[in-house]
Scaffold this motif. Structure first.
Motif, PDB file in Angstrom:
ATOM      1  N   HIS A   1     -28.814  25.219  -9.153  1.00 48.94           N
ATOM      2  CA  HIS A   1     -28.058  25.249 -10.405  1.00 48.94           C
ATOM      3  C   HIS A   1     -27.768  26.709 -10.728  1.00 48.94           C
ATOM      4  O   HIS A   1     -28.455  27.604 -10.218  1.00 48.94           O
ATOM      5  CB  HIS A   1     -28.890  24.593 -11.522  1.00 48.94           C
ATOM      6  N   ARG A   2     -26.762  26.969 -11.562  1.00 50.17           N
ATOM      7  CA  ARG A   2     -26.488  28.372 -11.900  1.00 50.17           C
ATOM      8  C   ARG A   2     -27.660  29.015 -12.621  1.00 50.17           C
ATOM      9  O   ARG A   2     -27.794  30.241 -12.655  1.00 50.17           O
ATOM     10  CB  ARG A   2     -25.233  28.469 -12.764  1.00 50.17           C
ATOM     11  N   THR A   3     -28.571  28.194 -13.170  1.00 56.87           N
ATOM     12  CA  THR A   3     -29.722  28.715 -13.908  1.00 56.87           C
ATOM     13  C   THR A   3     -31.044  28.517 -13.182  1.00 56.87           C
ATOM     14  O   THR A   3     -32.093  28.825 -13.741  1.00 56.87           O
ATOM     15  CB  THR A   3     -29.831  28.045 -15.288  1.00 56.87           C
ATOM     16  N   ALA A   4     -31.020  27.983 -11.953  1.00 57.55           N
ATOM     17  CA  ALA A   4     -32.289  27.616 -11.320  1.00 57.55           C
ATOM     18  C   ALA A   4     -32.267  27.785  -9.803  1.00 57.55           C
ATOM     19  O   ALA A   4     -31.270  27.467  -9.144  1.00 57.55           O
ATOM     20  CB  ALA A   4     -32.640  26.158 -11.662  1.00 57.55           C
ATOM     21  N   VAL A   5     -33.380  28.281  -9.275  1.00 59.85           N
ATOM     22  CA  VAL A   5     -33.619  28.406  -7.839  1.00 59.85           C
ATOM     23  C   VAL A   5     -34.990  27.815  -7.566  1.00 59.85           C
ATOM     24  O   VAL A   5     -35.946  28.075  -8.315  1.00 59.85           O
ATOM     25  CB  VAL A   5     -33.591  29.889  -7.391  1.00 59.85           C
ATOM     26  N   VAL A   6     -35.112  27.006  -6.505  1.00 61.25           N
ATOM     27  CA  VAL A   6     -36.402  26.389  -6.202  1.00 61.25           C
ATOM     28  C   VAL A   6     -36.824  26.722  -4.774  1.00 61.25           C
ATOM     29  O   VAL A   6     -35.991  26.939  -3.895  1.00 61.25           O
ATOM     30  CB  VAL A   6     -36.364  24.851  -6.369  1.00 61.25           C
ATOM     31  N   ASN A   7     -38.125  26.771  -4.586  1.00 66.37           N
ATOM     32  CA  ASN A   7     -38.709  26.828  -3.248  1.00 66.37           C
ATOM     33  C   ASN A   7     -38.733  25.383  -2.745  1.00 66.37           C
ATOM     34  O   ASN A   7     -39.473  24.552  -3.282  1.00 66.37           O
ATOM     35  CB  ASN A   7     -40.116  27.410  -3.327  1.00 66.37           C
TER      36      ASN A   7
ATOM     37  N   LEU B   1     -45.097  20.748 -12.091  1.00 67.35           N
ATOM     38  CA  LEU B   1     -44.509  21.126 -13.366  1.00 67.35           C
ATOM     39  C   LEU B   1     -44.004  19.882 -14.093  1.00 67.35           C
ATOM     40  O   LEU B   1     -43.437  18.976 -13.498  1.00 67.35           O
ATOM     41  CB  LEU B   1     -43.364  22.115 -13.149  1.00 67.35           C
ATOM     42  N   LYS B   2     -44.201  19.845 -15.406  1.00 66.11           N
ATOM     43  CA  LYS B   2     -43.861  18.664 -16.193  1.00 66.11           C
ATOM     44  C   LYS B   2     -42.356  18.507 -16.386  1.00 66.11           C
ATOM     45  O   LYS B   2     -41.827  17.400 -16.354  1.00 66.11           O
ATOM     46  CB  LYS B   2     -44.562  18.733 -17.551  1.00 66.11           C
ATOM     47  N   GLU B   3     -41.666  19.600 -16.602  1.00 62.74           N
ATOM     48  CA  GLU B   3     -40.237  19.530 -16.902  1.00 62.74           C
ATOM     49  C   GLU B   3     -39.411  19.335 -15.639  1.00 62.74           C
ATOM     50  O   GLU B   3     -39.685  19.939 -14.607  1.00 62.74           O
ATOM     51  CB  GLU B   3     -39.794  20.813 -17.610  1.00 62.74           C
ATOM     52  N   HIS B   4     -38.399  18.465 -15.710  1.00 61.93           N
ATOM     53  CA  HIS B   4     -37.484  18.290 -14.598  1.00 61.93           C
ATOM     54  C   HIS B   4     -36.527  19.476 -14.506  1.00 61.93           C
ATOM     55  O   HIS B   4     -36.183  20.086 -15.517  1.00 61.93           O
ATOM     56  CB  HIS B   4     -36.675  16.995 -14.768  1.00 61.93           C
ATOM     57  N   TRP B   5     -36.081  19.768 -13.281  1.00 63.66           N
ATOM     58  CA  TRP B   5     -35.151  20.876 -13.054  1.00 63.66           C
ATOM     59  C   TRP B   5     -33.788  20.297 -12.704  1.00 63.66           C
ATOM     60  O   TRP B   5     -33.677  19.365 -11.891  1.00 63.66           O
ATOM     61  CB  TRP B   5     -35.652  21.772 -11.920  1.00 63.66           C
ATOM     62  N   PRO B   6     -32.708  20.847 -13.262  1.00 62.91           N
ATOM     63  CA  PRO B   6     -31.366  20.287 -13.030  1.00 62.91           C
ATOM     64  C   PRO B   6     -30.812  20.682 -11.658  1.00 62.91           C
ATOM     65  O   PRO B   6     -31.163  21.713 -11.092  1.00 62.91           O
ATOM     66  CB  PRO B   6     -30.548  20.931 -14.144  1.00 62.91           C
ATOM     67  N   VAL B   7     -29.938  19.828 -11.140  1.00 60.03           N
ATOM     68  CA  VAL B   7     -29.212  20.117  -9.905  1.00 60.03           C
ATOM     69  C   VAL B   7     -27.724  19.955 -10.207  1.00 60.03           C
ATOM     70  O   VAL B   7     -27.287  18.881 -10.638  1.00 60.03           O
ATOM     71  CB  VAL B   7     -29.613  19.166  -8.754  1.00 60.03           C
ATOM     72  N   SER B   8     -26.957  20.992  -9.978  1.00 63.54           N
ATOM     73  CA  SER B   8     -25.517  20.917 -10.211  1.00 63.54           C
ATOM     74  C   SER B   8     -24.831  20.275  -9.004  1.00 63.54           C
ATOM     75  O   SER B   8     -25.430  20.140  -7.929  1.00 63.54           O
ATOM     76  CB  SER B   8     -24.942  22.305 -10.457  1.00 63.54           C
ATOM     77  N   ARG B   9     -23.578  19.898  -9.160  1.00 59.89           N
ATOM     78  CA  ARG B   9     -22.838  19.322  -8.043  1.00 59.89           C
ATOM     79  C   ARG B   9     -22.751  20.294  -6.868  1.00 59.89           C
ATOM     80  O   ARG B   9     -22.875  19.912  -5.709  1.00 59.89           O
ATOM     81  CB  ARG B   9     -21.423  18.938  -8.506  1.00 59.89           C
ATOM     82  N   SER B  10     -22.544  21.562  -7.177  1.00 60.92           N
ATOM     83  CA  SER B  10     -22.425  22.553  -6.102  1.00 60.92           C
ATOM     84  C   SER B  10     -23.758  22.800  -5.399  1.00 60.92           C
ATOM     85  O   SER B  10     -23.786  23.252  -4.249  1.00 60.92           O
ATOM     86  CB  SER B  10     -21.889  23.877  -6.667  1.00 60.92           C
ATOM     87  N   GLY B  11     -24.865  22.494  -6.061  1.00 59.13           N
ATOM     88  CA  GLY B  11     -26.169  22.707  -5.446  1.00 59.13           C
ATOM     89  C   GLY B  11     -26.658  21.551  -4.601  1.00 59.13           C
ATOM     90  O   GLY B  11     -27.640  21.694  -3.860  1.00 59.13           O
ATOM     91  N   ARG B  12     -25.979  20.401  -4.678  1.00 58.39           N
ATOM     92  CA  ARG B  12     -26.466  19.211  -3.980  1.00 58.39           C
ATOM     93  C   ARG B  12     -26.365  19.331  -2.468  1.00 58.39           C
ATOM     94  O   ARG B  12     -27.263  18.899  -1.747  1.00 58.39           O
ATOM     95  CB  ARG B  12     -25.692  17.974  -4.448  1.00 58.39           C
ATOM     96  N   ALA B  13     -25.268  19.908  -1.962  1.00 57.53           N
ATOM     97  CA  ALA B  13     -25.049  19.944  -0.502  1.00 57.53           C
ATOM     98  C   ALA B  13     -26.148  20.732   0.196  1.00 57.53           C
ATOM     99  O   ALA B  13     -26.724  20.260   1.189  1.00 57.53           O
ATOM    100  CB  ALA B  13     -23.681  20.550  -0.217  1.00 57.53           C
ATOM    101  N   GLU B  14     -26.468  21.929  -0.322  1.00 61.49           N
ATOM    102  CA  GLU B  14     -27.511  22.716   0.333  1.00 61.49           C
ATOM    103  C   GLU B  14     -28.870  22.063   0.164  1.00 61.49           C
ATOM    104  O   GLU B  14     -29.690  22.084   1.093  1.00 61.49           O
ATOM    105  CB  GLU B  14     -27.543  24.139  -0.248  1.00 61.49           C
ATOM    106  N   LEU B  15     -29.117  21.449  -0.980  1.00 58.83           N
ATOM    107  CA  LEU B  15     -30.390  20.763  -1.179  1.00 58.83           C
ATOM    108  C   LEU B  15     -30.536  19.606  -0.205  1.00 58.83           C
ATOM    109  O   LEU B  15     -31.614  19.396   0.372  1.00 58.83           O
ATOM    110  CB  LEU B  15     -30.481  20.264  -2.617  1.00 58.83           C
TER     111      LEU B  15
END
Length: 313
Positions: free
Chosen positions: A265-271, A293-307
């Motif tokens: 996401h534009r606001t998030a990077v995950v290991n 972690l308790k809170e869910h992290w968002p995934v944008s449309r542009s981030g789905r392909a690499e994930l």
């Protein structure tokens, strides 16, 4: 009889390249012995740190340091440093930085040459990024000696002069020898078989968090993810804690190795190794459960392909 004296002193070249087989004599005879003794009697990290302090002090340097390359010579990172009081410390900087910033220096290190820069301001235009970094650190003179293992460049060790310009000479031969000893100790030790349940002896890569109250060294493997917080970055760790780093998420993207971290996401990077679940909501939105972690992290449309590619889904 009147003697005519030339008042012009001999000029020092702005930079010099010194090969390993240079005829310059060693400086003291003690550096090599003391470095070997430290490596044989102390844990590796402590031994390298003590060796840098010993040779840096003896050479009259203001800083003695070591940086290491990645396997492909595409990036490098600062790993060890001793600094004299008042010289300032920069070991936390330049973590996983593209080698392009030191391209002028790197081409000579690969060729096995030590590079002694006597005049930072006189560096050629092609060394512009390197010059800018040296000026940022307040350097007036720099000596860089390549470190090889099994015929391959793996690291660099050297000195900085901050208080006044310094031209090293006899010290270079001994620094080559110390570099050989440290390389053998750091890279020549056999790897432990992980399959047999043992941890690898390769030190975990460190990255340094810049916080309001100081600097904290953290293994990359303990970073679960990062989230943007305006001009700062929340760095979430494996123990569930969060450290607020004084850099933007964009700056962090230049520090993190691409192989382990995914911008989802534009606001998030995950290991990606800590992704536990991928939830697809009825609305079509994706969210991640990251580690514990308790809170869910968002995934944008542009981030789905690499994930998808990283997780194989």
């Amino acid at each position: 009889m009147t003697l005519s004296l030339d008042p012009t002193p001999p000029l020092t070249p702005p930079w010099e390249f010194v090969s390993r087989d240079s005829r310059r004599a060693g400086s003291s005879g003690r550096w090599v012995f003391d470095t070997a003794l430290a490596l044989l009697t102390q844990p590796l990290d402590a031994a390298i740190g003590e060796s840098l302090q010993m040779i840096g002090t003896s050479a009259g340097a203001d800083r003695a340091w070591m940086f290491e390359y990645d396997a492909d010579h595409l990036r490098f990172r600062n790993t060890y440093e001793w600094s004299r009081g008042g010289a300032g410390s920069f070991v936390q900087d330049l973590q996983n930085v593209p080698v392009a910033i030191i391209a002028w220096l790197h081409q000579h290190l690969v060729a096995g040459q030590a590079v002694m820069i006597n005049d930072i301001d006189a560096l050629p235009r092609s060394a512009g990024p390197l010059r800018a970094e040296f000026l940022r650190q307040g350097n007036k003179s720099v000596l860089s000696v390549p470190m090889f293992h099994d015929g391959r460049l793996v690291a660099c060790i050297g000195f900085d002069a901050v208080e006044m310009p310094r031209r090293w000479s006899g010290e270079i031969a001994d620094l080559f020898s110390c570099a050989d000893l440290i390389a053998a100790a750091r890279y020549g030790r056999p790897q432990v078989d992980v399959v047999a349940g043992e941890a690898s002896s390769t030190p975990d890569a460190m990255i340094y968090l810049r916080r309001a109250n100081g600097v904290r060294g953290t293994p990359l493997s303990e970073i679960v993810g990062l989230r943007s917080s305006k001009d700062y970055t929340e760095v979430w760790l494996v123990d569930g804690t969060m450290a607020l780093d004084l850099r933007t998420l964009t700056q962090w993207l230049g520090l993190l190795p691409a192989g382990g971290f995914v911008r989802v996401h534009r606001t998030a990077v995950v290991n990606h190794q800590f992704v536990r679940d991928v939830e697809r909501r009825e609305s079509g939105a994706w969210q991640l459960r990251v580690h514990e972690l308790k809170e869910h992290w968002p995934v944008s449309r542009s981030g789905r392909a690499e994930l998808r590619a990283r997780l194989g889904i």
